[in-house]
Design a protein around this motif. Sequence first.
Motif, short mmCIF file in Angstrom:
data_model
loop_
_atom_site.label_atom_id
_atom_site.label_comp_id
_atom_site.label_asym_id
_atom_site.label_seq_id
_atom_site.Cartn_x
_atom_site.Cartn_y
_atom_site.Cartn_z
N LYS A 185 0.84 -1.21 0.00
CA LYS A 185 0.00 0.00 0.00
C LYS A 185 0.87 1.24 0.00
O LYS A 185 0.47 2.29 0.47
N ALA A 187 -8.03 -1.16 -1.64
CA ALA A 187 -7.90 0.28 -1.82
C ALA A 187 -7.36 0.88 -0.52
O ALA A 187 -7.76 0.47 0.57
N LEU A 239 -4.39 1.53 -5.25
CA LEU A 239 -5.37 0.52 -5.66
C LEU A 239 -4.64 -0.75 -6.05
O LEU A 239 -3.59 -0.69 -6.71
#
Length: 978
Positions: free
Chosen positions: A240, A874, A923
């Motif tokens: 992430k 996400a 994403l």
Amino acid sequence: MIRKNVHKTLLSFFLILCICHKTVAQTAEQKTIPLSVLLNKISNKHKIFFTYNVNLLSGKYIQEEGFKDLSLEESISLLEKLTPFVIDDLGNNYYVIYNKKDVKKLKANKKKTDVINPKSSINNDFKEQKIRVKGIVLSSDNTPLTGATLLEQSSLVGVTTNQDGIFEFETLKNNLVTVSFLGHESKKLKLIANKFHTITLLAGQELEEVQIVGSRNKNRVANDSPVAIDFIDIEKTASKNSQVEINQFLQYVIPSFNATKQSGADGADHIDPATIRGLGPDQTLVLINGKRRHQASLVNLYGTRGRGNSGTDLNTIPISAIKRIELLRDGASAQYGSDAIAGVLNIVLKDSDNELNVGSTVGFYNADTENILPNKTDGFIYKLALNYGTKINKGGFVNITAEALSSDKTFRKGTEIRENYGQAGISNVSLFLNSEIPIHKNAKFYANGGFNYKNTEAFAFTRKAESERNVLEIYPDGFNPLITSQILDNSFSFGLITSFNDWNIDANNTFGRNNFHYNIKNTLNATLVENSPTDFDAGGHQLIQNTTSIDFSKYFLKDKYGFNIALGLEHRLDKYKIFAGEEASYKSYDVNGNSIDSDTQFSEYQMLNGVIRPGGSQGFPGYAIENEVDRDRSNFGVYADTEVDFSKKFMIAAALRYEYYSDFGSTLNYKLASRVKITNKLSARTSFSTGFRAPSLAQIYYNLTFTNFIGNVATESLLVANNSAIARRFNIDKLKEEKAKNFSLGFTSKLGSNFNMAIDAYYVAIKDRIILSGNFDASSLGVDIDNVQFFANGVNTRTTGVDLVLNWQKKLTKGTLSFDFAGNINHMVIEEINNRMLAEEIFFGKREQQFLLASAPKNKFNFGVNYQLKKITAALKITRFSEVKLIDWQIAKDLANYNNSVSQRLAAATDTYKAKVITDLHLGYQLNKTLNLQVGANNLFNVYPTEQDTFTDSGGKWDATQMGSNGAFYYLKFNINL
């Protein structure tokens, strides 16, 4: 019996047909769920308990629909048909799950033995000596685990613990027993007779929190530690995050960690300095797998945080080689020795086997500083990483990582004195190894290490055309020197872990080397005029460190309490070198082409418009023969620490360490810490310690003649070695160790299975911090030098602050949602400046003071939202950087320009970088079991620090603060797991 089995088979077959029929008829409505979730539902419905290895069901999914109306017997029968598992009824409503392959192997071995000797199975019952074992199985918070399973490895015969977590049964002598409990990590142990065994199993959420750093107690985990520890799972967090290097990665994960890409800071452009809680880069100890990591040979000098310090180059360690990072946010010199004043950063390397991971990142920066969407781009980044693990021997592994990284230069708003302002270009190649090889039933050999080669390029300050530093015949329009470097960093650590009479023994040797070699390009030696080369070998520096240690630890369990004792010895050898460059990189030559010496006449000096041309390579002068250094020192340390668990709710820890250094003497430090469990959900922790940091060899012996830009004026400066006679002439004392006192108080709370909180307040007082002084007038020395600078034990500081961490996670009907909030509030005060008889404003003036204080930002906060739905993830992260103030070179200008007012000049020289908020968006999509794709943006809205005038230290419109001056970064990543 046969008829009954036939009926069961027919029933199972009929049930499977029914489910298959539903599957075909309702394909659009099918849902698969984790097998562990289905087992929980069956367990709740029928009031039974399943026990199994927590890793056994990892990645296993099943359709729920066909199990809704089944009895327990039917559910178990169907599970055995649809999964590769056997479910064994242990009685008392407990069922154990294990792999069918294990049963087949056991039966095959038994059958083979029976063929060789049909009587062997009968004889073994009598010949094999049986023993009776007993003990208790606990969770990490010392709660008894009711129904934990103990299985003999050779027979798969099992027993479960009672309601108090107690077990007692007969087993074969020397037989391994597997201990497991639902949602916990399993353990394989050899149990012995006449001993009450205490077995602690880690819960699934705690498996990533096995504590290595901060405690030598093998039973201690993070949630019962008396000090603050951050655990960063690299695989989860890096998926992430856009960052490709550790420093920048941690910048956005840990609020108290600060690392900004430097520009116009000589060597610091090539090795990024990093700080924790605003303390020096060399006041945080770095470990690899719990062993000391060597520092870089570079000492930070100009235009950078941590000036005067030598830190560890974290970016030489590829992210793809790291399993997790542990940050101990507390003073730990009494446990680990020098450099641990701010804390300890422990990097744990990957240990996976039977797995190949390939990852790649491609990205670029928005080069348009005015708009959110890019009209032009630069700073392209390409990264390729491979990690492969394989088994070796029984229970051993070898894990290898190879990584290549290329990062292009960026170009942002420059000024008159520095046209090419931006981030350095870097080409980086790494190869890392981590391995463990069992060599005996209770001994294993381990080895890890790595090789890193870095090639870098950074632009220096501009040399104007009509200047004594330029030769028009070579550069008619002036030039921008290019500082390049070849940095070689390698390390190797090996050791042996064994046990004797329940004492854990770890003997280790760790070697590390950092070699930094400068090459200056697109430059010249102005005293050679049109005959000057344009490239120079400018020499460099090297640090070698070798550490040998042996550690002993043992946990003693008494009737009402337990305690751990650890003892150790450590010897370290440091060797530091400065090696000269080619002669033309540092010499000055006369009009006849001869090198200038004391006999050279003034009329023979190379001059332009009455000004003497400076010698050496412009941009960065080479190290001269006179600068060369070859020094070493050794130190010996001995420590003892203990942790006493008086009860489930109260523990204390203490440590004592003595160290002797061959160059400045001895030091003795101690630490006390405690944790109290106030309620089942709330704990308090506190610690007090003394600490120290030995002056580095670079701080003692580094010396160089260089060009320093003070405002718009280039001046020749000399950085004098601390051990020189010149330093004594200026009343600069011999360097001694920095001394510290640390105090912390914190609270941790697990308010539910989904919510964790930790808040820690800290106080760090440091005496005799080593600083780089300001510029003293060198005219009294009678050499062609304008200014001199020194390293000195210059200031005493006090730092106070608070760290806050909150985590919340919830499984929703569709997907999983989590929130993460972390913050650091920090305040540093300079309590005393030890300038003696020297002028304070020159020794460590307002400008230098502000650079030190700016290394400790007032606050930084991170807030993240993460959502996962099946194959889609996400992540949105918001980071707020606090206001930063620096003082630029206007502080050195004549007061007449400011109405003869000191306050007006100070106000004009103060550069205020207002608080800024940046947003990151990520994403991800799991295309299949092997391929994962990710796309995102760091600093999505292209936010920059507050723009300044032309007097910054970096020579650009910004100094290196906050999020840096590269703007938005867009990236695409993929990961392949095979």
